[in-house]
Design an enzyme around this catalytic site. Structure first.
Site, short mmCIF file in Angstrom:
data_model
loop_
_atom_site.label_atom_id
_atom_site.label_comp_id
_atom_site.label_asym_id
_atom_site.label_seq_id
_atom_site.Cartn_x
_atom_site.Cartn_y
_atom_site.Cartn_z
N LEU A 1 167.50 -5.65 -31.88
CA LEU A 1 167.10 -4.30 -32.24
C LEU A 1 167.05 -4.10 -33.76
CD1 LEU A 1 166.40 -1.38 -31.52
CD2 LEU A 1 168.84 -0.92 -31.29
N THR B 1 167.42 -8.23 -25.65
CA THR B 1 167.82 -8.93 -26.88
C THR B 1 168.78 -10.05 -26.50
OG1 THR B 1 169.82 -7.65 -27.27
CG2 THR B 1 167.77 -6.72 -28.13
N TYR C 1 183.96 -3.53 -24.92
CA TYR C 1 182.69 -3.02 -25.44
C TYR C 1 182.60 -1.52 -25.26
CZ TYR C 1 177.61 -2.62 -26.10
OH TYR C 1 176.36 -2.27 -26.54
N LYS D 1 182.44 1.59 -28.04
CA LYS D 1 181.32 2.52 -28.15
C LYS D 1 181.77 3.97 -27.90
CE LYS D 1 178.04 -0.53 -29.04
NZ LYS D 1 177.38 -0.57 -30.37
N SER E 1 175.70 3.18 -27.26
CA SER E 1 175.20 2.64 -26.01
C SER E 1 175.43 3.69 -24.93
CB SER E 1 175.98 1.37 -25.67
OG SER E 1 175.83 1.01 -24.31
N SER F 1 168.49 -9.99 -35.99
CA SER F 1 168.16 -10.28 -34.60
C SER F 1 167.96 -8.99 -33.81
CB SER F 1 169.30 -11.14 -34.04
OG SER F 1 169.60 -10.85 -32.71
#
Ligand SMILES: NC(=O)c1ccc[n+]([C@@H]2O[C@H](COP(=O)([O-])OP(=O)(O)OC[C@H]3O[C@@H](n4cnc5c(N)ncnc54)[C@H](OP(=O)(O)O)[C@@H]3O)[C@@H](O)[C@H]2O)c1
Ligand SMILES: *[C@@H]1O[C@H](CO)[C@@H](O)[C@H](O)[C@H]1NC(C)=O
Ligand SMILES: *[C@@H]1O[C@H](CO)[C@@H](O)[C@H](O)[C@H]1NC(C)=O
Ligand SMILES: *[C@@H]1O[C@H](CO)[C@@H](O)[C@H](O)[C@H]1NC(C)=O
Length: 317
Positions: free
Chosen positions: A56, A234, A199, A203, A186, A54
């Site tokens: 990227l 996305t 998240y 990262k 990210s 899915s």
């Protein structure tokens, strides 16, 4: 002005304009030679992409396939990966020889599954040239309402999964004195924004680990690229988890207005070809925020504080 030019012409024995044009031309030529010297050709290279079902990852599969790479696509569902394989098989390429991809299915969040998956990956072509750690999950939530188990789950998928996979593939790269490890981090691996704790933490950890890895494996001739994109169009926000572990299920406006995943996939290809070490793929504002956090943290904290209050107000309305 004319007098100076004429004087310079006498000094150099030729026109200033041709001289300047010649210098610029020479510089451009040198730059091109330098680029070509470092340019890695992807024809026949074995490239592993996680999260290839899915977003990227799927676009990276298209772009690297078209460049002639021998792909190994990873995800949790064989059916979704098989659809990507079918699509790529149909994709004909002019001069470049293309290959039908292999697939390996496993859940990255379960580290005990990752080592056997790595064995399966290495069996496909006997080695790996490029490992693209792309799979990941996002999170939306208030720290006060978030279970620690959710903080841990996001870390398992986004951090420990790529770490385990990288460490399982790494010895074979060291033995061959060749290999390139890419991780899709990210902008939130460089700065934290409110309501994204799990998240952003995962990262930031990713950035730190792969920076360390780059320093340690440089002497074996291995490359490490950390890619930090801003929002990409996305299903990431739809697939995000919330504080109680349920699915967020919303296409955020920021994500919907994000970059085209094709452009980001092309930038990933470029980073591999030109062995770029750290790439931020974001607009002016997020890029400025990264600098602000480093140069004037007090102002950055104030701005994020007001942003948190504003977003909380919007939620309560
Ligand atoms: N979209 C953005 O705005 C944005 C911005 C910056 C960075 N990124 C990063 O870009 C990467 C790709 O995300 P995307 O935007 O393409 O999102 P996406 O469309 O939701 O794709 C995520 C991919 O990760 C795989 N995945 C998720 N959990 C997994 C697990 N436990 N085990 C194995 N595979 C798993 C999914 O495969 P299955 O579900 O089939 O297993 C899927 O292919 C992520 O690392 C993300 O953090 C995205
Ligand atoms: C995103 O999710 C929708 C359904 O929610 C699905 O139809 C679509 O194919 C997904 N897109 C990608 C790129 O996986
Ligand atoms: C591949 O091509 C065949 C016919 O050439 C078509 O029937 C099929 O739908 C295509 N599959 C994909 C995934 O594009
Ligand atoms: C991880 O995989 C192992 C081996 O298949 C399995 O026994 C275990 O239950 C899995 N753990 C989780 C949390 O799913």
């Amino acid at each position: 002005m004319g007098l100076i030019l004429r004087h310079m012409e006498r000094v150099f024995g030729l026109g200033v304009v041709p001289l300047a044009a010649g210098t610029v031309g020479l510089l451009i030529l040198l730059k091109m030679i330098q680029r070509l010297r470092h340019k890695q050709d992807l024809q026949d290279k074995v490239v592993v992409i996680t999260g290839a079902s899915s977003g990227l990852g799927k676009e990276c599969a298209r772009v690297f396939h078209a460049a002639g790479a021998r792909l190994i696509l990873c995800g949790r569902e064989q059916k979704r990966l098989q659809e990507v394989v079918e699509e790529l098989r149909n994709q004909s390429s002019g001069k470049i020889q293309t290959y039908s991809p292999c697939t390996v299915t496993f859940d990255l969040s379960n580290t005990s599954l990752v080592s056997s998956a790595a064995e399966e990956i290495l069996k496909c072509h006997g080695h790996v040239d490029v490992l693209i750690n792309n799979a990941g999950i996002s999170y939306r939530g208030n720290i006060l309402d978030t279970h620690v188990s959710v903080q841990r789950d996001v870390m398992e998928t986004n951090y420990f999964g790529p770490v385990a996979l990288t460490q399982a593939i790494l010895p074979s790269m060291v033995d061959r004195r060749s290999g390139h490890i890419v991780v899709i981090s990210s902008v939130q691996g460089k700065i934290s924004i409110p309501y994204r704790s799990a998240y952003s933490a995962s990262k930031h950890a990713t950035q730190a680990y792969f920076d360390c890895l780059r320093a340690e494996v440089g002497r074996f001739g291995l490359q490490v690229s950390v890619i930090s994109p801003g929002y990409i169009r996305t299903n990431l926000s739809i697939n995000a988890v919330t504080g109680d572990g349920s699915k967020y299920g919303v296409m955020d406006k920021t994500t919907a207005k994000g970059s085209d995943p094709v452009d980001v996939a092309r930038a990933v290809l470029k980073a591999v070809c030109h062995q770029q070490k750290d790439v931020v793929l974001a607009g002016l504002l997020p890029t400025a925020a990264i600098y602000l956090r480093a140069l004037w943290p007090a102002l950055y904290f104030r701005l994020m504080g007001s942003r948190a209050i504003k977003e909380q107000r919007v939620k309560e309305e």
